[in-house]
Design an enzyme around this catalytic site. Sequence first.
Site, PDB file in Angstrom:
ATOM      1  N   MET A 150       0.891  -1.175   0.115  1.00 29.22           N
ATOM      2  CA  MET A 150       0.166  -0.098  -0.016  1.00 29.22           C
ATOM      3  C   MET A 150       0.934   1.208   0.039  1.00 29.22           C
ATOM      4  O   MET A 150       1.560   1.751   0.981  1.00 29.22           O
ATOM      5  CB  MET A 150      -0.835  -0.080   1.309  1.00 29.22           C
ATOM      6  N   PRO A 151       1.239   1.778  -1.115  1.00 26.23           N
ATOM      7  CA  PRO A 151       1.815   2.920  -1.331  1.00 26.23           C
ATOM      8  C   PRO A 151       1.310   4.242  -0.436  1.00 26.23           C
ATOM      9  O   PRO A 151       0.049   4.547  -0.461  1.00 26.23           O
ATOM     10  CB  PRO A 151       1.840   3.572  -2.636  1.00 26.23           C
ATOM     11  N   LEU A 152       2.066   5.006   0.158  1.00 26.41           N
ATOM     12  CA  LEU A 152       1.579   6.036   1.032  1.00 26.41           C
ATOM     13  C   LEU A 152       2.394   7.423   0.707  1.00 26.41           C
ATOM     14  O   LEU A 152       3.653   7.221   0.706  1.00 26.41           O
ATOM     15  CB  LEU A 152       2.006   5.822   2.496  1.00 26.41           C
TER      16      LEU A 152
END
Length: 67
Positions: free
Chosen positions: A1-3
């Site tokens: 999950m990219p942030l």
Amino acid sequence: MPLVQITLARGRTPEQPAALGEKVTAAVADAVGAPPGDVRVVVTECEPEHWFVGGESLAELRASGRR
């Protein structure tokens, strides 16, 4: 999950950070192949008095017409 975390100086319309979030989400999803629903974007706004460029606050720079 990219942030992705983005800090902006306060002073934009509500639509501008919303558009930024949408476009950054699309760019990250495209770049890393993540589903857009898995991309997280956090936009934090900072007071211009607390943002410094070359030792001068952004508020001062804006007031002088240099930013």
